[in-house]
Design a protein around this motif. Structure first.
Motif, PDB file in Angstrom:
ATOM      1  N   ALA A   6       0.778  -1.253   0.083  1.00  0.00           N
ATOM      2  CA  ALA A   6       0.100  -0.061   0.168  1.00  0.00           C
ATOM      3  C   ALA A   6       0.755   1.269   0.199  1.00  0.00           C
ATOM      4  O   ALA A   6       0.459   2.208  -0.661  1.00  0.00           O
ATOM      5  CB  ALA A   6      -1.032  -0.162   1.296  1.00  0.00           C
ATOM      6  N   ALA A   7       2.098   1.113   0.855  1.00  0.00           N
ATOM      7  CA  ALA A   7       3.003   2.300   0.787  1.00  0.00           C
ATOM      8  C   ALA A   7       3.525   2.701  -0.272  1.00  0.00           C
ATOM      9  O   ALA A   7       4.204   3.697  -0.465  1.00  0.00           O
ATOM     10  CB  ALA A   7       3.648   2.278   2.218  1.00  0.00           C
ATOM     11  N   ASN A   8       4.019   1.420  -1.221  1.00  0.00           N
ATOM     12  CA  ASN A   8       5.006   1.415  -2.395  1.00  0.00           C
ATOM     13  C   ASN A   8       4.644   1.326  -3.891  1.00  0.00           C
ATOM     14  O   ASN A   8       5.260   1.554  -4.659  1.00  0.00           O
ATOM     15  CB  ASN A   8       6.093   0.820  -1.850  1.00  0.00           C
ATOM     16  CG  ASN A   8       6.962   1.133  -0.887  1.00  0.00           C
ATOM     17  OD1 ASN A   8       7.738   2.173  -0.778  1.00  0.00           O
ATOM     18  ND2 ASN A   8       6.692   0.646   0.560  1.00  0.00           N
ATOM     19  N   ALA A   9       3.294   0.940  -3.821  1.00  0.00           N
ATOM     20  CA  ALA A   9       2.534   0.863  -4.974  1.00  0.00           C
ATOM     21  C   ALA A   9       1.918   2.259  -5.471  1.00  0.00           C
ATOM     22  O   ALA A   9       1.693   2.836  -4.696  1.00  0.00           O
ATOM     23  CB  ALA A   9       1.498  -0.356  -5.162  1.00  0.00           C
ATOM     24  N   ASP A  10       1.837   2.273  -6.796  1.00  0.00           N
ATOM     25  CA  ASP A  10       1.210   3.731  -7.535  1.00  0.00           C
ATOM     26  C   ASP A  10      -0.364   3.641  -6.977  1.00  0.00           C
ATOM     27  O   ASP A  10      -0.720   2.618  -6.480  1.00  0.00           O
ATOM     28  CB  ASP A  10       1.465   4.029  -8.699  1.00  0.00           C
ATOM     29  CG  ASP A  10       1.334   5.394  -9.014  1.00  0.00           C
ATOM     30  OD1 ASP A  10       1.465   6.418  -8.212  1.00  0.00           O
ATOM     31  OD2 ASP A  10       1.114   5.661 -10.209  1.00  0.00           O
ATOM     32  N   VAL A  11      -1.028   4.497  -7.260  1.00  0.00           N
ATOM     33  CA  VAL A  11      -2.647   4.619  -7.199  1.00  0.00           C
ATOM     34  C   VAL A  11      -3.103   3.449  -8.050  1.00  0.00           C
ATOM     35  O   VAL A  11      -3.926   2.779  -7.529  1.00  0.00           O
ATOM     36  CB  VAL A  11      -3.244   5.975  -7.665  1.00  0.00           C
ATOM     37  CG1 VAL A  11      -4.693   5.900  -7.885  1.00  0.00           C
ATOM     38  CG2 VAL A  11      -2.595   7.052  -6.883  1.00  0.00           C
ATOM     39  N   TRP A  66       9.650   6.748  -5.305  1.00  0.00           N
ATOM     40  CA  TRP A  66       9.558   5.883  -6.518  1.00  0.00           C
ATOM     41  C   TRP A  66       8.203   4.942  -5.913  1.00  0.00           C
ATOM     42  O   TRP A  66       8.050   4.284  -4.983  1.00  0.00           O
ATOM     43  CB  TRP A  66      10.456   5.004  -6.541  1.00  0.00           C
ATOM     44  CG  TRP A  66      11.563   5.786  -7.339  1.00  0.00           C
ATOM     45  CD1 TRP A  66      12.673   6.160  -6.682  1.00  0.00           C
ATOM     46  CD2 TRP A  66      11.692   6.196  -8.495  1.00  0.00           C
ATOM     47  NE1 TRP A  66      13.605   6.986  -7.526  1.00  0.00           N
ATOM     48  CE2 TRP A  66      12.709   6.900  -8.538  1.00  0.00           C
ATOM     49  CE3 TRP A  66      10.926   6.102  -9.781  1.00  0.00           C
ATOM     50  CZ2 TRP A  66      13.309   7.573  -9.793  1.00  0.00           C
ATOM     51  CZ3 TRP A  66      11.218   6.882 -10.746  1.00  0.00           C
ATOM     52  CH2 TRP A  66      12.458   7.385 -10.743  1.00  0.00           C
ATOM     53  N   LYS A  67       7.152   4.874  -7.053  1.00  0.00           N
ATOM     54  CA  LYS A  67       5.826   3.624  -6.786  1.00  0.00           C
ATOM     55  C   LYS A  67       6.122   3.036  -7.985  1.00  0.00           C
ATOM     56  O   LYS A  67       6.110   3.299  -8.998  1.00  0.00           O
ATOM     57  CB  LYS A  67       4.914   4.861  -6.783  1.00  0.00           C
ATOM     58  CG  LYS A  67       4.718   5.528  -5.583  1.00  0.00           C
ATOM     59  CD  LYS A  67       4.990   5.199  -4.053  1.00  0.00           C
ATOM     60  CE  LYS A  67       4.950   6.222  -3.153  1.00  0.00           C
ATOM     61  NZ  LYS A  67       5.382   5.860  -1.901  1.00  0.00           N
ATOM     62  N   MET A  68       5.716   1.778  -7.444  1.00  0.00           N
ATOM     63  CA  MET A  68       5.563   0.628  -8.718  1.00  0.00           C
ATOM     64  C   MET A  68       4.087   0.999  -9.313  1.00  0.00           C
ATOM     65  O   MET A  68       2.991   1.004  -8.622  1.00  0.00           O
ATOM     66  CB  MET A  68       5.308  -0.847  -7.924  1.00  0.00           C
ATOM     67  CG  MET A  68       5.422  -1.826  -9.031  1.00  0.00           C
ATOM     68  SD  MET A  68       5.427  -3.510  -8.219  1.00  0.00           S
ATOM     69  CE  MET A  68       3.978  -3.682  -7.489  1.00  0.00           C
ATOM     70  N   MET A  69       4.458   0.917 -10.882  1.00  0.00           N
ATOM     71  CA  MET A  69       3.175   1.129 -11.486  1.00  0.00           C
ATOM     72  C   MET A  69       3.120  -0.098 -12.596  1.00  0.00           C
ATOM     73  O   MET A  69       1.932  -0.054 -13.377  1.00  0.00           O
ATOM     74  CB  MET A  69       3.201   2.520 -12.186  1.00  0.00           C
ATOM     75  CG  MET A  69       4.579   2.965 -12.838  1.00  0.00           C
ATOM     76  SD  MET A  69       4.450   2.649 -14.708  1.00  0.00           S
ATOM     77  CE  MET A  69       5.872   3.287 -15.247  1.00  0.00           C
TER      78      MET A  69
END
Length: 130
Positions: free
Chosen positions: A30-35, A112-115
């Motif tokens: 939840a903290a590191n994946a994108d919307v 950085w967010k995983m998308m």
């Protein structure tokens, strides 16, 4: 106010994020994946919301002996980076798993967010020895 300074991806920071996605819990996802994140696995390919993706991480530490061999990294934009690597790990039941993995990250205000994430399994032996 936009920051005009270009963002340069730190390879080690991204590898650390990758390793943590393999072993992280739903709060980490939840903290590191994108919307929204596009995922592609052999039996599932779809866009998933952050909340739905986090729900898939119900068993943290289901992988052990994770080994990542980086194959390539590109930065097509100042806030986007794609990396690909070969991963080898052992499932909690002792089954060996190997895959070619590609992950895309976008840089947001909080990092950085995983998308995007894709895994293509590679043939391995059946069970780990020992």
């Amino acid at each position: 106010m936009a920051n005009s300074k270009p963002i340069t991806a730190n390879k080690q920071e991204l590898l650390d994020l990758e390793k943590a996605f393999w072993t992280g819990d739903s709060a980490f996802y939840a903290a590191n994946a994108d919307v929204e994140c596009l995922v592609a696995f052999p039996k599932m390919a779809q866009a998933m919301s952050n909340a739905d993706l986090a729900k898939t991480a119900t068993k943290p530490n289901k992988w052990r002996d994770l080994d990542i061999k980086m194959k390539g990294m590109v930065e097509p934009g100042s806030d986007i980076v794609m990396l690909t690597y070969e991963a080898h790990a052992t499932r909690e039941d002792g089954e060996l798993y190997a895959a070619l993995v590609s992950t895309g990250y976008v840089h947001r205000a909080d990092g950085w967010k995983m998308m995007f994430h894709s895994q293509t399994p590679i043939e391995t032996g059946a069970k780990a020895q020992g």
